[in-house]
Design an enzyme around this catalytic site. Structure first.
Site, short mmCIF file in Angstrom:
data_model
loop_
_atom_site.label_atom_id
_atom_site.label_comp_id
_atom_site.label_asym_id
_atom_site.label_seq_id
_atom_site.Cartn_x
_atom_site.Cartn_y
_atom_site.Cartn_z
N ASP A 32 41.72 84.69 59.27
CA ASP A 32 42.06 83.33 58.85
C ASP A 32 43.29 83.38 57.94
O ASP A 32 43.40 84.24 57.06
CB ASP A 32 40.86 82.70 58.12
N ASN A 88 32.04 74.63 62.02
CA ASN A 88 32.17 73.20 61.71
C ASN A 88 32.44 72.38 62.96
O ASN A 88 33.23 72.79 63.82
CB ASN A 88 33.32 72.99 60.72
N GLN A 95 35.59 70.01 60.05
CA GLN A 95 36.43 70.64 61.08
C GLN A 95 37.86 70.12 60.96
O GLN A 95 38.08 68.90 60.88
CB GLN A 95 35.89 70.34 62.49
N HIS A 101 35.53 77.21 67.03
CA HIS A 101 35.70 78.52 66.39
C HIS A 101 34.52 78.81 65.47
O HIS A 101 33.88 77.88 64.95
CB HIS A 101 37.02 78.61 65.62
N HIS A 103 33.54 80.81 61.99
CA HIS A 103 34.03 81.50 60.79
C HIS A 103 33.11 82.68 60.46
O HIS A 103 31.89 82.52 60.38
CB HIS A 103 33.98 80.57 59.57
P1 AMP Z 1 37.84 74.44 60.29
O1 AMP Z 1 38.04 73.69 59.00
O2 AMP Z 1 36.43 74.89 60.50
O3 AMP Z 1 38.40 73.67 61.46
O4 AMP Z 1 38.65 75.79 60.13
C1 AMP Z 1 39.99 75.93 60.44
C2 AMP Z 1 40.43 77.24 59.84
O5 AMP Z 1 41.59 77.67 60.51
C3 AMP Z 1 40.78 77.17 58.34
O6 AMP Z 1 39.98 78.12 57.64
C4 AMP Z 1 42.26 77.53 58.31
O7 AMP Z 1 42.59 78.34 57.20
C5 AMP Z 1 42.44 78.30 59.60
N1 AMP Z 1 43.77 78.26 60.20
C6 AMP Z 1 44.52 77.16 60.45
N2 AMP Z 1 45.66 77.51 61.08
C7 AMP Z 1 45.62 78.85 61.24
C8 AMP Z 1 46.50 79.81 61.82
N3 AMP Z 1 47.67 79.46 62.35
N4 AMP Z 1 46.12 81.12 61.80
C9 AMP Z 1 44.95 81.49 61.25
N5 AMP Z 1 44.07 80.62 60.71
C10 AMP Z 1 44.40 79.33 60.69
#
Ligand code: AMP
Ligand code: ZN
Length: 136
Positions: A32, A88, A95, A101, A103
């Site tokens: 992440d 999420n 989300q 995805h 985590h």
């Molecule tokens: P969610 O809030 O469950 O949708 O999680 C999205 C996650 O994606 C967050 O923890 C962000 O830090 C992560 N994220 C967003 N863009 C990127 C990216 N380009 N590369 C890696 N992680 C990302």
């Protein structure tokens, strides 16, 4: 299906570079970009599904089996003290990227992170009502 407007589709396909820690035909696992803790990783299916409601049972099963496998590797390599697995769905639930995805969040003693909820007092009758709503 790949969604051309989806950043996780592009990452999963390797179009956008990422810190990949595992890859196979169906999944890519990346670090992440804004980690909660050291080793915070995301399991991304290469196919685009917005959330848990869209992803087929077979794929989601494979994703969670992979979550167990990668969590075990991270635990061994980074020597964490605990682990949160979080997934999420929809904006209300936090989300922010609408490509399914999982985590993987290693936890360390005193890491200062709070991944929790406020427990609420509830009457037995309320639980009965909710139970009836769900099972009927
Ligand atoms: P969610 O809030 O469950 O949708 O999680 C999205 C996650 O994606 C967050 O923890 C962000 O830090 C992560 N994220 C967003 N863009 C990127 C990216 N380009 N590369 C890696 N992680 C990302
Ligand atoms: Zn996508």
């Amino acid at each position: 299906m790949i969604n051309t407007n989806c950043i996780f589709c592009k990452i999963a396909e390797g179009e956008i570079p990422s810190k990949t820690i595992y890859e196979d035909e169906k999944f890519r696992v990346i670090l992440d970009l804004g980690p909660a803790t050291k080793g915070h990783a995301l399991i991304l299916p290469k196919q685009h599904y917005a959330n848990i409601f869209e992803i087929p049972e077979k794929e989601v099963g494979e994703a969670f089996i992979l979550a167990k496998k990668i969590a075990g590797i991270i635990k061994e390599k980074l020597n964490c003290d605990g682990f949160n697995i979080i997934q999420n769905n929809e904006k209300t639930a936090g989300q922010t990227v609408f490509h399914f995805h999982i985590h993987l969040i290693p936890r360390y003693f005193d890491d200062g992170q709070k991944i929790n909820w406020q427990s609420q007092d509830v009457m037995q009758e309320e639980l009965e009502e909710v139970k009836a709503q769900i099972i009927n």
